[in-house]
Scaffold this motif. Sequence first.
Motif, short mmCIF file in Angstrom:
data_model
loop_
_atom_site.label_atom_id
_atom_site.label_comp_id
_atom_site.label_asym_id
_atom_site.label_seq_id
_atom_site.Cartn_x
_atom_site.Cartn_y
_atom_site.Cartn_z
N GLY A 59 -8.09 57.07 58.60
CA GLY A 59 -9.55 57.00 58.69
C GLY A 59 -10.05 57.75 59.90
O GLY A 59 -9.38 58.66 60.40
N HIS A 60 -11.23 57.35 60.36
CA HIS A 60 -11.84 57.97 61.53
C HIS A 60 -12.45 56.89 62.43
O HIS A 60 -12.99 55.91 61.95
CB HIS A 60 -12.96 58.93 61.10
N ALA A 109 -15.63 46.53 72.71
CA ALA A 109 -16.40 47.77 72.63
C ALA A 109 -16.90 47.91 71.20
O ALA A 109 -16.50 47.15 70.32
CB ALA A 109 -15.52 48.96 73.02
N GLU A 110 -17.78 48.88 70.99
CA GLU A 110 -18.28 49.17 69.65
C GLU A 110 -17.96 50.62 69.30
O GLU A 110 -18.03 51.50 70.15
CB GLU A 110 -19.79 48.97 69.56
N VAL A 111 -17.62 50.82 68.00
CA VAL A 111 -17.28 52.17 67.53
C VAL A 111 -17.58 52.24 66.03
O VAL A 111 -17.52 51.24 65.33
CB VAL A 111 -15.79 52.50 67.83
N ASP A 112 -17.93 53.44 65.56
CA ASP A 112 -18.12 53.66 64.13
C ASP A 112 -16.75 53.90 63.50
O ASP A 112 -16.00 54.77 63.94
CB ASP A 112 -19.01 54.88 63.88
N LEU A 113 -16.45 53.12 62.46
CA LEU A 113 -15.16 53.22 61.79
C LEU A 113 -15.39 53.60 60.33
O LEU A 113 -16.32 53.10 59.70
CB LEU A 113 -14.45 51.86 61.85
N SER A 114 -14.56 54.50 59.82
CA SER A 114 -14.57 54.81 58.39
C SER A 114 -13.12 54.99 57.95
O SER A 114 -12.28 55.46 58.72
CB SER A 114 -15.39 56.06 58.09
N LEU A 115 -12.83 54.57 56.72
CA LEU A 115 -11.49 54.61 56.19
C LEU A 115 -11.46 55.41 54.91
O LEU A 115 -12.46 55.49 54.19
CB LEU A 115 -10.99 53.19 55.88
N GLY A 118 -13.70 55.37 51.34
CA GLY A 118 -15.15 55.21 51.46
C GLY A 118 -15.64 54.01 52.24
O GLY A 118 -16.84 53.81 52.38
N LEU A 119 -14.74 53.19 52.77
CA LEU A 119 -15.18 52.03 53.56
C LEU A 119 -15.72 52.48 54.90
O LEU A 119 -15.07 53.27 55.60
CB LEU A 119 -14.03 51.05 53.77
N LYS A 120 -16.90 51.99 55.26
CA LYS A 120 -17.51 52.32 56.55
C LYS A 120 -17.92 51.04 57.26
O LYS A 120 -18.41 50.10 56.64
CB LYS A 120 -18.73 53.21 56.35
N ALA A 121 -17.72 51.03 58.55
CA ALA A 121 -18.14 49.91 59.39
C ALA A 121 -18.80 50.49 60.64
O ALA A 121 -18.14 50.73 61.65
CB ALA A 121 -16.94 49.03 59.76
N LEU A 142 -10.67 43.91 57.00
CA LEU A 142 -9.94 43.62 55.76
C LEU A 142 -10.55 42.44 55.00
O LEU A 142 -10.50 42.41 53.78
CB LEU A 142 -8.47 43.34 56.08
N GLY A 143 -11.13 41.48 55.71
CA GLY A 143 -11.73 40.31 55.07
C GLY A 143 -12.93 40.65 54.22
O GLY A 143 -13.35 39.85 53.38
N ARG A 144 -13.50 41.83 54.39
CA ARG A 144 -14.64 42.28 53.58
C ARG A 144 -14.18 42.84 52.24
O ARG A 144 -15.00 43.17 51.39
CB ARG A 144 -15.41 43.38 54.30
N LEU A 145 -12.88 42.99 52.07
CA LEU A 145 -12.31 43.67 50.91
C LEU A 145 -11.56 42.70 50.01
O LEU A 145 -11.08 41.67 50.46
CB LEU A 145 -11.34 44.76 51.38
N LYS A 146 -11.41 43.10 48.77
CA LYS A 146 -10.54 42.38 47.85
C LYS A 146 -9.24 43.17 47.82
O LYS A 146 -9.21 44.31 47.35
CB LYS A 146 -11.17 42.29 46.47
#
Length: 160
Positions: A59-60, A109-115, A118-121, A142-146
Amino acid sequence: MSKELPSSFKLLTIWLLILTAVFLAAQAWQHQRERPRFTLNERELRLQRGPDGHFHWPGHLGGQETVFLVDTGATTTALPRALAERLGLRPLATLRSSTAGGVVEGYAAEVDLSLEGGLKAPRLRVVVLPTLDAPLLGMDVLGRLKFSQQAGEFTVELQR
């Protein structure tokens, strides 16, 4: 009068070239082995267990390519301090974190995460730890996913 190199020098040069080629081939093979293995289709993403026994999800973070170690035992996504410093993450608060190696001091800290898939946080709150070897993808994401895990595969159902 021709000046020819001694045969021992020629032989040494040939052996050095052979050993260099073997070394480069071994490095390429090792790099290929360590790459995350995954398949992606419209409905799901499948991660194959890596040679180290873990699942790795590319991801990024803040726009920089990153490979995460999937850690269903981690409550929060965690980053090594060196990576956080390269990304220019600012400490929001100091904290103590219980890890497999004991309690360590770190910071939030806070950071923009993408996997991949298409998952983005955006603005994900992460824990930055000094002794961490690799970025850990924790249950806060991971808890946001099935997802399911069996037979060397980690499968995530994609929400489209």
